[in-house]
Design a protein around this motif. Structure first.
Motif, PDB file in Angstrom:
ATOM      1  N   ARG A  13      61.381  32.769  33.940  1.00  0.00           N
ATOM      2  CA  ARG A  13      61.319  32.649  35.412  1.00  0.00           C
ATOM      3  C   ARG A  13      61.419  34.016  36.084  1.00  0.00           C
ATOM      4  NH1 ARG A  13      64.139  26.862  36.974  1.00  0.00           N
ATOM      5  NH2 ARG A  13      62.648  25.671  35.727  1.00  0.00           N
ATOM      6  N   ALA A  61      57.413  29.560  32.506  1.00  0.00           N
ATOM      7  CA  ALA A  61      58.633  29.452  33.308  1.00  0.00           C
ATOM      8  C   ALA A  61      58.924  28.041  33.797  1.00  0.00           C
ATOM      9  CB  ALA A  61      58.533  30.391  34.512  1.00  0.00           C
ATOM     10  N   TYR A  62      57.882  27.285  34.074  1.00  0.00           N
ATOM     11  CA  TYR A  62      58.061  25.966  34.687  1.00  0.00           C
ATOM     12  C   TYR A  62      57.248  24.911  33.929  1.00  0.00           C
ATOM     13  CZ  TYR A  62      60.090  28.618  38.492  1.00  0.00           C
ATOM     14  OH  TYR A  62      60.876  29.460  39.236  1.00  0.00           O
ATOM     15  N   LEU A  64      54.943  22.703  34.209  1.00  0.00           N
ATOM     16  CA  LEU A  64      53.863  22.182  35.041  1.00  0.00           C
ATOM     17  C   LEU A  64      52.696  21.708  34.187  1.00  0.00           C
ATOM     18  CD1 LEU A  64      53.708  25.001  37.745  1.00  0.00           C
ATOM     19  CD2 LEU A  64      54.751  22.755  38.001  1.00  0.00           C
TER      20      LEU A  64
END
Length: 135
Positions: A13, A61-62, A64
């Motif tokens: 992140r 980082a995410y 998605l």
């Protein structure tokens, strides 16, 4: 198909937000000179590289889905071009946004390769403790 897990000890992140901040700064700062003729396409190459790096770091980082990541990158590219439209030292170009969208899509298609590469490199790197024990 096996599920890959990127190393959690890497601050993904922080890397994403740092890359986003740096790319935003570079995209909005004033340039004082034009690029020489042979390097005029380097602007598009810069866009392409930036958006591949951004989508890789965003996905790392995410959690998605690819469509979500692509839409976020498209929105970011549109925001940058919209802001550049109002800056006297920059210009907004549809071609830049098209390259951003294509680069994000390419980055998503290449993401499994990026992920496997990071995992392989991480696995072959000696840990800090192993390195210290050898001294």
């Amino acid at each position: 198909m096996s599920v890959h897990r990127l190393p959690t000890s890497i601050p993904w992140r922080s890397l994403f937000w740092s890359a986003l901040a740096l790319i935003t700064f570079v995209a909005l700062m004033p340039w004082t000179q034009e690029l020489p003729k042979p390097f005029q396409w380097s602007d598009k190459l810069n866009h392409f590289a930036a958006f591949v790096v951004l989508v890789w770091s965003l996905k790392a980082a995410y959690p998605l889905k690819n469509r979500q990541a692509w839409l976020w990158m498209l929105a970011y590219g549109a925001a940058i071009e919209s802001i550049q439209y109002f800056l006297p030292w920059r210009s907004a170009e549809w071609a830049d946004l098209a390259v951003d969208a294509l680069a994000a899509l390419t980055g998503l298609l290449l993401y499994p390769f990026f992920e496997r590469s990071v995992i392989c490199l991480w696995d072959i790197m000696p840990s800090y403790k192993k390195h210290q024990q050898g001294k």
